[in-house]
Design an enzyme around this catalytic site. Structure first.
Site, mmCIF file in Angstrom:
data_model
loop_
_atom_site.group_PDB
_atom_site.id
_atom_site.type_symbol
_atom_site.label_atom_id
_atom_site.label_comp_id
_atom_site.label_asym_id
_atom_site.label_seq_id
_atom_site.Cartn_x
_atom_site.Cartn_y
_atom_site.Cartn_z
ATOM 1 N N GLU A 91 9.404 55.417 16.686
ATOM 2 C CA GLU A 91 8.840 56.688 17.145
ATOM 3 C C GLU A 91 7.480 56.986 16.538
ATOM 4 O O GLU A 91 6.792 57.913 16.956
ATOM 5 C CB GLU A 91 9.811 57.844 16.889
ATOM 6 C CG GLU A 91 10.032 58.220 15.444
ATOM 7 C CD GLU A 91 11.197 57.491 14.824
ATOM 8 O OE1 GLU A 91 12.091 58.161 14.286
ATOM 9 O OE2 GLU A 91 11.217 56.248 14.851
ATOM 10 N N ASP A 111 8.703 46.551 15.549
ATOM 11 C CA ASP A 111 9.943 47.072 16.129
ATOM 12 C C ASP A 111 10.415 46.129 17.220
ATOM 13 O O ASP A 111 9.609 45.662 18.031
ATOM 14 C CB ASP A 111 9.734 48.481 16.689
ATOM 15 C CG ASP A 111 11.048 49.220 16.888
ATOM 16 O OD1 ASP A 111 11.823 48.819 17.784
ATOM 17 O OD2 ASP A 111 11.308 50.194 16.165
ATOM 18 N N GLY A 144 12.223 41.956 13.353
ATOM 19 C CA GLY A 144 11.647 42.022 12.019
ATOM 20 C C GLY A 144 11.885 40.769 11.201
ATOM 21 O O GLY A 144 11.023 40.336 10.436
ATOM 22 N N ASP A 164 12.501 51.094 7.998
ATOM 23 C CA ASP A 164 12.993 52.274 8.719
ATOM 24 C C ASP A 164 13.861 51.789 9.876
ATOM 25 O O ASP A 164 13.499 51.911 11.047
ATOM 26 C CB ASP A 164 11.810 53.107 9.210
ATOM 27 C CG ASP A 164 12.241 54.408 9.858
ATOM 28 O OD1 ASP A 164 13.428 54.773 9.732
ATOM 29 O OD2 ASP A 164 11.394 55.055 10.501
#
Length: 291
Positions: A91, A111, A144, A164
């Site tokens: 986000e 991401d 990742g 995150d």
């Protein structure tokens, strides 16, 4: 936007025995990507929220509690973070907070789910606040684990790595990124005074999963700090773990934290020098748990 004609609620499982019920006022996105179910909705109590596989990831009214607590303790602990790697955080709010530090020359956000990133750009402007246009920001759509292996082969180096990711118990996507083997890989990606920080879910409901992450960090880093922050829209306190090769976040005074924030031009809503010191002082029951 689709208005909800009657009472509609998100029923979020906090554990096998406890649920959180959140009233939904309007739906902006309901989509299944290649990896997960994505919902962006307006909630009654928390404003607009990103929901992945039935778990709220962040919401407008309290996202600062989560993102500032994830990013700034590690960033402030490092004396001069220039290159930052963010794993997850689609986000854009984690990227936003990292780039508040004037020392940062490059922040790479990786991401796996392009749909999350693109939908967030469109429907969550208060989260990213245009940070994707910052020339220091690089967005990579990739697993990742794969990105880190490539970066190791290329000899790339970072000062801070921020994880995150979805919780280690709520999704299959990120599980291998919480393994001891992966934390060892991150050590190879860091400069000699590098730091990592990861969110580690909830230790109250899932102590085994939390301990797995904690032991993984401890197996690779000489300096480890734990802390947690209550996030209203989550219905629990999120745990964070810092692993450092040199600097100790628990040794910073409130004055030192404030000085670094001011020097770097960082403005916050939640995090401060006194907050940092408070976070680094574990409650008694947490200290006893690790004796």
């Amino acid at each position: 936007m689709v208005s909800v004609p009657g009472p509609v609620s998100l029923i979020e499982p906090l554990s096998g025995n406890t649920i959180l019920v959140i009233k939904i006022n309007a739906l902006h996105v309901v989509k299944r990507s290649k990896y997960q179910e994505i919902i962006i909705a307006d909630t009654e109590d928390f404003g607009r929220a990103l929901i992945l596989d039935e778990y709220i990831q962040s919401s407008y009214y309290d996202e600062a509690y989560y993102h500032e607590s994830l990013v700034h303790p590690a960033m402030v602990t490092h004396i001069s973070p220039r290159d930052v790697l963010i794993l997850g955080g689609g986000e854009g709010a984690t990227l936003r907070e990292a780039l508040k530090h004037s020392t940062v020359k490059r922040a790479v956000m990786v991401d796996i789910d392009e749909d999350v990133v693109e939908l967030s750009k469109k429907y969550l402007p208060q989260m990213h606040q245009g940070v994707f246009e910052d020339p220091r920001a690089q967005v990579v759509i990739e697993d990742g684990f794969v990105y880190v292996e490539k970066a190791l082969k290329n000899g790339d180096k970072f000062d801070v790595v921020i994880m995150d990711l979805t919780d280690p118990y709520s999704s299959e996507i990120a599980k291998q990124l919480y393994s001891p083997e992966f934390f060892k890989k991150l050590v190879g990606l860091l400069r000699e005074d590098g730091i990592i920080v990861t969110q580690a879910g909830n230790s109250f409901f899932f102590p085994e999963a939390y301990d797995m992450v904690l032991h993984g960090v401890k197996s690779s880093f000489p300096v480890v700090a734990e802390y947690n922050v209550w996030i209203p829209s989550f219905g629990y306190a999120v745990n964070y773990i810092i692993g450092s090769l040199k600097y100790d976040p628990t040794s910073l005074t409130a004055e030192e934290v404030e000085k670094r924030l001011k020097e770097r031009g960082v403005k916050t809503l939640f995090y401060s020098g006194k907050t940092h010191v408070g976070l680094m002082n574990l409650p008694i029951y947490r200290k006893i748990r690790h004796v």
